[in-house]
Scaffold this motif. Structure first.
Motif, mmCIF file in Angstrom:
data_model
loop_
_atom_site.group_PDB
_atom_site.id
_atom_site.type_symbol
_atom_site.label_atom_id
_atom_site.label_comp_id
_atom_site.label_asym_id
_atom_site.label_seq_id
_atom_site.Cartn_x
_atom_site.Cartn_y
_atom_site.Cartn_z
ATOM 1 N N ILE A 131 13.260 -13.387 -7.343
ATOM 2 C CA ILE A 131 13.123 -11.954 -7.094
ATOM 3 C C ILE A 131 11.667 -11.531 -7.249
ATOM 4 C CG2 ILE A 131 13.820 -9.674 -7.886
ATOM 5 C CD1 ILE A 131 16.372 -11.006 -8.981
ATOM 6 N N PRO A 132 11.114 -10.867 -6.235
ATOM 7 C CA PRO A 132 9.739 -10.362 -6.383
ATOM 8 C C PRO A 132 9.669 -9.323 -7.504
ATOM 9 C CG PRO A 132 10.514 -10.160 -4.112
ATOM 10 C CD PRO A 132 11.682 -10.544 -4.937
ATOM 11 N N ARG A 133 8.510 -9.229 -8.146
ATOM 12 C CA ARG A 133 8.313 -8.251 -9.221
ATOM 13 C C ARG A 133 7.373 -7.165 -8.725
ATOM 14 N NH1 ARG A 133 5.922 -10.687 -13.967
ATOM 15 N NH2 ARG A 133 6.535 -8.780 -15.001
ATOM 16 N N TRP A 134 7.758 -5.906 -8.984
ATOM 17 C CA TRP A 134 6.972 -4.759 -8.571
ATOM 18 C C TRP A 134 6.182 -4.193 -9.739
ATOM 19 C CZ3 TRP A 134 6.482 -2.884 -3.672
ATOM 20 C CH2 TRP A 134 7.365 -3.389 -2.711
ATOM 21 N N PHE A 135 4.986 -3.722 -9.472
ATOM 22 C CA PHE A 135 4.121 -3.038 -10.429
ATOM 23 C C PHE A 135 3.940 -3.860 -11.713
ATOM 24 C CE2 PHE A 135 6.000 0.167 -7.659
ATOM 25 C CZ PHE A 135 4.838 0.648 -7.087
ATOM 26 N N VAL A 136 3.559 -5.107 -11.513
ATOM 27 C CA VAL A 136 3.379 -6.057 -12.605
ATOM 28 C C VAL A 136 2.298 -5.560 -13.566
ATOM 29 C CG1 VAL A 136 2.754 -8.436 -13.174
ATOM 30 C CG2 VAL A 136 4.087 -7.952 -11.106
ATOM 31 N N GLY A 137 2.621 -5.575 -14.840
ATOM 32 C CA GLY A 137 1.689 -5.151 -15.875
ATOM 33 C C GLY A 137 1.720 -3.656 -16.154
ATOM 34 N N GLY A 138 2.426 -2.905 -15.324
ATOM 35 C CA GLY A 138 2.493 -1.456 -15.517
ATOM 36 C C GLY A 138 3.520 -1.080 -16.569
ATOM 37 N N SER B 195 0.834 -1.206 0.000
ATOM 38 C CA SER B 195 0.000 0.000 0.000
ATOM 39 C C SER B 195 0.870 1.258 0.000
ATOM 40 C CB SER B 195 -0.971 0.003 1.178
ATOM 41 O OG SER B 195 -0.276 -0.016 2.406
ATOM 42 N N PHE B 196 1.991 1.219 0.716
ATOM 43 C CA PHE B 196 2.878 2.377 0.752
ATOM 44 C C PHE B 196 3.406 2.701 -0.644
ATOM 45 C CE2 PHE B 196 7.134 4.178 0.878
ATOM 46 C CZ PHE B 196 6.927 5.319 1.631
ATOM 47 N N TRP B 197 3.932 1.694 -1.357
ATOM 48 C CA TRP B 197 4.528 1.955 -2.671
ATOM 49 C C TRP B 197 3.471 2.225 -3.729
ATOM 50 C CZ3 TRP B 197 8.905 4.012 -2.773
ATOM 51 C CH2 TRP B 197 9.852 3.709 -1.800
ATOM 52 N N ALA B 198 2.287 1.672 -3.570
ATOM 53 C CA ALA B 198 1.194 2.019 -4.491
ATOM 54 C C ALA B 198 0.858 3.501 -4.352
ATOM 55 C CB ALA B 198 -0.032 1.155 -4.208
ATOM 56 N N GLU B 199 0.834 3.979 -3.121
ATOM 57 C CA GLU B 199 0.562 5.404 -2.879
ATOM 58 C C GLU B 199 1.668 6.271 -3.496
ATOM 59 O OE1 GLU B 199 0.820 8.197 1.010
ATOM 60 O OE2 GLU B 199 -0.400 6.375 1.235
ATOM 61 N N GLN B 200 2.915 5.877 -3.334
ATOM 62 C CA GLN B 200 4.029 6.651 -3.905
ATOM 63 C C GLN B 200 3.967 6.648 -5.433
ATOM 64 O OE1 GLN B 200 5.734 8.380 -1.563
ATOM 65 N NE2 GLN B 200 4.314 7.224 -0.275
ATOM 66 N N ALA B 201 3.587 5.526 -6.013
ATOM 67 C CA ALA B 201 3.536 5.393 -7.476
ATOM 68 C C ALA B 201 2.482 6.298 -8.096
ATOM 69 C CB ALA B 201 3.284 3.943 -7.862
ATOM 70 N N TRP C 2 1.892 7.074 -15.448
ATOM 71 C CA TRP C 2 1.983 5.712 -15.978
ATOM 72 C C TRP C 2 1.322 5.671 -17.349
ATOM 73 C CZ3 TRP C 2 4.224 1.547 -13.400
ATOM 74 C CH2 TRP C 2 4.672 1.822 -12.108
ATOM 75 N N PHE C 3 1.949 5.012 -18.306
ATOM 76 C CA PHE C 3 1.321 4.806 -19.611
ATOM 77 C C PHE C 3 0.271 3.718 -19.485
ATOM 78 C CE2 PHE C 3 5.466 6.349 -21.647
ATOM 79 C CZ PHE C 3 5.018 7.654 -21.628
ATOM 80 N N LYS C 4 0.534 2.742 -18.617
ATOM 81 C CA LYS C 4 -0.438 1.692 -18.304
ATOM 82 C C LYS C 4 -0.309 1.403 -16.814
ATOM 83 C CE LYS C 4 -1.831 -3.012 -19.360
ATOM 84 N NZ LYS C 4 -1.226 -4.126 -18.645
ATOM 85 N N ARG C 5 -1.407 1.528 -16.108
ATOM 86 C CA ARG C 5 -1.398 1.279 -14.663
ATOM 87 C C ARG C 5 -1.138 -0.197 -14.400
ATOM 88 N NH1 ARG C 5 -3.092 3.472 -9.839
ATOM 89 N NH2 ARG C 5 -4.156 2.041 -8.453
ATOM 90 N N TRP C 6 -0.465 -0.459 -13.328
ATOM 91 C CA TRP C 6 -0.120 -1.823 -12.936
ATOM 92 C C TRP C 6 -1.360 -2.637 -12.569
ATOM 93 C CZ3 TRP C 6 0.786 2.580 -10.137
ATOM 94 C CH2 TRP C 6 0.094 2.714 -8.941
ATOM 95 N N ASP C 7 -1.211 -3.969 -12.712
ATOM 96 C CA ASP C 7 -2.268 -4.896 -12.309
ATOM 97 C C ASP C 7 -2.091 -5.324 -10.855
ATOM 98 O OD1 ASP C 7 -3.336 -5.000 -14.972
ATOM 99 O OD2 ASP C 7 -1.702 -6.357 -15.501
ATOM 100 N N LYS C 8 -0.825 -5.402 -10.456
ATOM 101 C CA LYS C 8 -0.504 -5.866 -9.114
ATOM 102 C C LYS C 8 0.739 -5.128 -8.632
ATOM 103 C CE LYS C 8 -0.029 -10.179 -6.570
ATOM 104 N NZ LYS C 8 0.018 -11.633 -6.658
ATOM 105 N N VAL C 9 0.698 -4.627 -7.411
ATOM 106 C CA VAL C 9 1.825 -3.855 -6.891
ATOM 107 C C VAL C 9 3.043 -4.749 -6.679
ATOM 108 C CG1 VAL C 9 2.687 -2.473 -4.950
ATOM 109 C CG2 VAL C 9 0.366 -2.132 -5.799
ATOM 110 N N LEU C 10 2.869 -5.896 -6.029
ATOM 111 C CA LEU C 10 3.992 -6.765 -5.710
ATOM 112 C C LEU C 10 3.608 -8.216 -5.950
ATOM 113 C CD1 LEU C 10 6.846 -7.073 -4.530
ATOM 114 C CD2 LEU C 10 5.820 -7.055 -2.248
ATOM 115 N N ASP C 11 4.444 -8.914 -6.703
ATOM 116 C CA ASP C 11 4.191 -10.319 -7.038
ATOM 117 C C ASP C 11 5.349 -11.161 -6.524
ATOM 118 O OD1 ASP C 11 3.516 -12.751 -8.082
ATOM 119 O OD2 ASP C 11 3.622 -12.129 -10.175
ATOM 120 N N HIS C 12 5.031 -12.047 -5.585
ATOM 121 C CA HIS C 12 6.039 -12.944 -5.004
ATOM 122 C C HIS C 12 6.060 -14.308 -5.685
ATOM 123 C CE1 HIS C 12 7.171 -10.453 -1.576
ATOM 124 N NE2 HIS C 12 5.896 -10.156 -1.413
#
Length: 117
Positions: A46-53, A20-26, A31-41
């Motif tokens: 390595i976790p992926r951040w802002f998947v789909g963005g 929630s913190f990094w979604a707020e910062q983002a 964004w040209f395309k908003r992310w689908d998921k903030v954090l994917d484990h």
């Protein structure tokens, strides 16, 4: 509120609720395309951040400031104690320089999605 207390509160939020913190910062970025998921484990490594963005760092760092009418504002200050030189670049000058580098890379065959080391 003192700076250190404010920093501590922000830091604590980033640790206790990172998604929630990094979604707020983002939200402060364009964004040209908003992310689908903030954090994917899902990945073991390595976790992926802002998947789909889709985001363009150069646009967010330079171009949007020129578009907002801040082209004449200082974007970078370069100071070299070794050569005793100092230089300031405005957002407009930085935009021009990055456009030239981008054009040079395109002329060498570098395209969207390419990664060069």
């Amino acid at each position: 509120m003192p700076k250190t207390s404010r920093y501590s509160d922000v830091y604590r939020r980033s640790i206790e609720a990172p998604e929630s913190f990094w979604a707020e910062q983002a939200e402060a970025l364009d964004w040209f395309k908003r992310w689908d998921k903030v954090l994917d484990h899902a990945s073991d490594a390595i976790p992926r951040w802002f998947v789909g963005g889709e985001i363009n760092a150069c646009y967010n760092c330079v171009d949007r400031h020129v578009e907002a009418g801040h082209g004449d504002d200082i974007a970078l200050i370069y100071e070299s104690p070794v050569t005793s030189t100092s230089r300031q670049l405005t957002y407009a000058a930085l935009q021009e320089a990055t456009s030239r580098v981008g054009g040079a890379l395109r002329s060498l065959g570098v395209g969207k999605g390419d990664r060069k080391c």
